[in-house]
Design an enzyme around this catalytic site. Structure first.
Site, PDB file in Angstrom:
ATOM      1  N   CYS A  74       1.603 -38.505  -5.188  1.00 25.87           N
ATOM      2  CA  CYS A  74       0.338 -38.053  -4.636  1.00 25.87           C
ATOM      3  C   CYS A  74       0.484 -38.021  -3.036  1.00 25.87           C
ATOM      4  CB  CYS A  74      -0.701 -39.142  -5.184  1.00 25.87           C
ATOM      5  SG  CYS A  74      -0.651 -39.161  -6.943  1.00 25.87           S
ATOM      6  N   HIS A 128      -6.904 -37.708  -0.975  1.00 22.50           N
ATOM      7  CA  HIS A 128      -6.303 -37.227  -2.173  1.00 22.50           C
ATOM      8  C   HIS A 128      -7.222 -37.474  -3.534  1.00 22.50           C
ATOM      9  CE1 HIS A 128      -3.723 -36.886  -5.540  1.00 22.50           C
ATOM     10  NE2 HIS A 128      -3.924 -38.235  -6.324  1.00 22.50           N
ATOM     11  N   ASN A 158      -6.594 -34.254 -10.967  1.00 25.12           N
ATOM     12  CA  ASN A 158      -5.593 -34.784 -10.093  1.00 25.12           C
ATOM     13  C   ASN A 158      -4.436 -33.752 -10.194  1.00 25.12           C
ATOM     14  OD1 ASN A 158      -3.593 -36.338  -8.580  1.00 25.12           O
ATOM     15  ND2 ASN A 158      -3.799 -38.298  -9.543  1.00 25.12           N
TER      16      ASN A 158
HETATM   17  O1  UT7 Z   1      -3.116 -40.419  -8.076  1.00 20.11           O
HETATM   18  C1  UT7 Z   1      -3.035 -41.809  -8.391  1.00 20.11           C
HETATM   19  C2  UT7 Z   1      -2.913 -41.584  -9.843  1.00 20.11           C
HETATM   20  N1  UT7 Z   1      -3.992 -42.472 -10.817  1.00 20.11           N
HETATM   21  C3  UT7 Z   1      -4.960 -43.015 -10.477  1.00 20.11           C
HETATM   22  O2  UT7 Z   1      -5.407 -42.955  -9.164  1.00 20.11           O
HETATM   23  C4  UT7 Z   1      -5.950 -43.587 -11.413  1.00 20.11           C
HETATM   24  C5  UT7 Z   1      -6.603 -44.795 -10.938  1.00 20.11           C
HETATM   25  N2  UT7 Z   1      -7.306 -45.452 -12.329  1.00 20.11           N
HETATM   26  C6  UT7 Z   1      -8.304 -44.741 -12.635  1.00 20.11           C
HETATM   27  O3  UT7 Z   1      -8.855 -43.709 -12.124  1.00 20.11           O
HETATM   28  C7  UT7 Z   1      -8.988 -45.556 -13.687  1.00 20.11           C
HETATM   29  O4  UT7 Z   1      -8.371 -46.792 -13.854  1.00 20.11           O
HETATM   30  C8  UT7 Z   1      -8.781 -44.527 -15.136  1.00 20.11           C
HETATM   31  C9  UT7 Z   1      -9.921 -43.549 -14.956  1.00 20.11           C
HETATM   32  C10 UT7 Z   1      -7.698 -44.192 -15.363  1.00 20.11           C
HETATM   33  C11 UT7 Z   1      -9.566 -45.701 -16.302  1.00 20.11           C
HETATM   34  O5  UT7 Z   1     -10.923 -45.916 -16.082  1.00 20.11           O
HETATM   35  P1  UT7 Z   1     -11.324 -47.663 -15.944  1.00 20.11           P
HETATM   36  O6  UT7 Z   1     -12.798 -47.655 -15.811  1.00 20.11           O
HETATM   37  O7  UT7 Z   1     -10.113 -48.317 -15.432  1.00 20.11           O
HETATM   38  O8  UT7 Z   1     -11.023 -47.761 -17.540  1.00 20.11           O
HETATM   39  P2  UT7 Z   1     -10.171 -48.740 -18.375  1.00 20.11           P
HETATM   40  O9  UT7 Z   1      -8.743 -48.482 -18.181  1.00 20.11           O
HETATM   41  O10 UT7 Z   1     -10.662 -50.231 -18.141  1.00 20.11           O
HETATM   42  O11 UT7 Z   1     -10.740 -48.549 -19.755  1.00 20.11           O
HETATM   43  C12 UT7 Z   1     -11.921 -48.677 -20.483  1.00 20.11           C
HETATM   44  C13 UT7 Z   1     -11.919 -48.399 -21.779  1.00 20.11           C
HETATM   45  C14 UT7 Z   1     -10.790 -48.936 -22.449  1.00 20.11           C
HETATM   46  O12 UT7 Z   1     -11.341 -49.037 -23.920  1.00 20.11           O
HETATM   47  P3  UT7 Z   1     -11.711 -50.668 -24.276  1.00 20.11           P
HETATM   48  O13 UT7 Z   1     -10.249 -51.438 -23.931  1.00 20.11           O
HETATM   49  O14 UT7 Z   1     -12.666 -51.255 -23.400  1.00 20.11           O
HETATM   50  O15 UT7 Z   1     -12.068 -50.552 -25.641  1.00 20.11           O
HETATM   51  C15 UT7 Z   1      -9.879 -47.561 -22.838  1.00 20.11           C
HETATM   52  O16 UT7 Z   1      -9.039 -47.571 -24.200  1.00 20.11           O
HETATM   53  O17 UT7 Z   1     -11.657 -46.916 -21.828  1.00 20.11           O
HETATM   54  C16 UT7 Z   1     -10.894 -46.462 -22.799  1.00 20.11           C
HETATM   55  N3  UT7 Z   1     -10.246 -45.262 -22.394  1.00 20.11           N
HETATM   56  C17 UT7 Z   1     -10.755 -44.201 -22.885  1.00 20.11           C
HETATM   57  N4  UT7 Z   1     -11.836 -43.776 -23.721  1.00 20.11           N
HETATM   58  C18 UT7 Z   1     -12.251 -42.374 -23.683  1.00 20.11           C
HETATM   59  C19 UT7 Z   1      -9.190 -45.133 -21.678  1.00 20.11           C
HETATM   60  N5  UT7 Z   1      -8.926 -43.892 -21.539  1.00 20.11           N
HETATM   61  C20 UT7 Z   1      -9.894 -43.219 -22.202  1.00 20.11           C
HETATM   62  C21 UT7 Z   1     -10.352 -41.731 -22.314  1.00 20.11           C
HETATM   63  N6  UT7 Z   1     -11.350 -41.574 -23.141  1.00 20.11           N
HETATM   64  N7  UT7 Z   1      -9.732 -40.732 -21.841  1.00 20.11           N
END
Ligand code: UT7
Length: 331
Positions: free
Chosen positions: A113, A258, A288
């Site tokens: 990124c 970014h 992204n």
């Molecule tokens: O360029 C750099 C690249 N990446 C980043 O910068 C990503 C940085 N991280 C993020 O943006 C966030 O961590 C995410 C958007 C990836 C995830 O958001 P979060 O609020 O941190 O969610 P989480 O990983 O804590 O997951 C919450 C819940 C989980 O379920 P449980 O365990 O609470 O039942 C996940 O399994 O959301 C679930 N989940 C989804 N649900 C629906 C994960 N992905 C999805 C999805 N749709 N696509």
């Protein structure tokens, strides 16, 4: 004093738009989850047969037109991507052939990124030492071929989109124009927090048929760790950059961050005390796009008439590696 400045800019996204609802028909996700957690509404995906250098070519042609140049005016190419056409040679070579500009030099940058900012810093240095005049810097990605569109891959697949952006950088002795400062960082101890392990050269042979039945062929991410570190490191980065350049947040016209997650950028803007509207975003439309996200957003902001000659612009990025970087310039 010679500085390097952006004299042309362009971007390109493939025509196919993929909505959150379309993804929700392939895996267990929803428009509501994607919008509230990331800000993303839709993204663009390239069709089969379209490569990273193809998208980069379209963005480059637009940047050349904006600069009033032809490919023959270019002296060097820097190409940033994590989705190269092939493992080798570098995608810059494929782009160079498509532009018909052999034998100018090409350099690929593999810094995720922050790839575009690392690429701009290299081009800036090459220009300031007088080695080259007109350098094409490209950020381009085709992510859609390497995402797992099943429930198992949903945490990563909903985030990424395809696109490209390009700038032409040239020397200028105008004191009110050009790149003033760049900062480049990495912390390889976090290399596995967001990575793709399929190409493992320590294995003999490096790839075997059983790898395809594992998750190794898909990007793996510890989303929470990336999010947390992004907010911390970007905060420190902006404070450092402003302090070292003796600039106050209110003097910055636009911050081009970014585009990884709207929540990261909103949090940062608020914590660092920038005027509302200083941080611009377009993640809603493209997701992204990794190395392409900064030139894509810079191009849109420039074409919207938001940036005027002489404005102070801050570019910042954080991503896999971990890597993070800034660039402060007068437009
Ligand atoms: O360029 C750099 C690249 N990446 C980043 O910068 C990503 C940085 N991280 C993020 O943006 C966030 O961590 C995410 C958007 C990836 C995830 O958001 P979060 O609020 O941190 O969610 P989480 O990983 O804590 O997951 C919450 C819940 C989980 O379920 P449980 O365990 O609470 O039942 C996940 O399994 O959301 C679930 N989940 C989804 N649900 C629906 C994960 N992905 C999805 C999805 N749709 N696509």
């Amino acid at each position: 004093m010679i500085r390097s400045c952006i004299v042309g800019i362009g971007s390109y996204v493939p025509p196919r738009v993929v909505s959150n609802d379309e993804l929700a028909r392939m895996m267990d996700t929803s428009d509501e989850w994607i919008r509230t957690r990331t800000g993303i509404v839709e993204r663009h995906f390239a069709e089969e047969g379209v490569s990273c250098s193809d998208l980069g070519l379209e963005a480059s042609k637009r940047a050349l037109t904006d600069a009033g140049m032809t490919p023959g005016d270019l002296d060097f190419i820097v190409f940033a991507t994590i989705s190269p056409d092939h493992h080798f040679p570098g995608t810059g070579c494929f782009l160079q052939a498509k532009l018909g500009v052999a034998p100018i030099g090409c350099l690929d940058v593999r810094n995720q990124c922050t790839g575009f900012l690392y690429g701009m810093a290299v081009a800036d240095a090459l220009i300031r030492v007088g080695m080259y005049k007109n350098i094409l810097v490209v950020g381009s990605e085709v992510h859609s071929s390497a995402l797992d569109f099943t429930d198992e891959g949903r945490d990563v697949a909903v985030l990424f989109g395809d696109g490209a952006g390009a700038v032409i950088m040239s020397p200028s002795d105008d004191p009110n124009r050009g790149i003033l400062y760049s900062e480049l960082h990495a912390d390889g101890r976090f290399a596995r927090a967001l990575f793709m392990s399929v190409w493992d050269i320590s294995r003999k042979p490096f790839i075997t048929p059983d790898v395809f039945s594992t998750r190794e062929i898909w990007p793996q991410m510890d989303g929470r760790a990336v999010f947390k570190n992004a907010v911390i490191k970007l905060g420190e980065l902006v404070e450092n950059t402003l302090r070292n350049c003796r600039v106050k947040p209110e003097e910055i016209k636009i911050v081009i961050p970014h585009q990884a997650n709207l929540r990261i950028n909103d949090l940062l803007a608020e914590r660092l005390g920038f005027r509302p509207g200083t941080f611009v975003n377009n993640i809603q439309k493209y997701g992204n796009t990794t190395a392409a996200s900064i030139p894509l957003l810079l191009d849109e902001t420039y074409r919207a008439g938001t940036i005027q000659r002489g404005d102070l612009i801050l570019l910042i990025a954080f991503g896999s590696g971990f890597t993070w970087a800034s660039s402060l310039m007068r437009w």
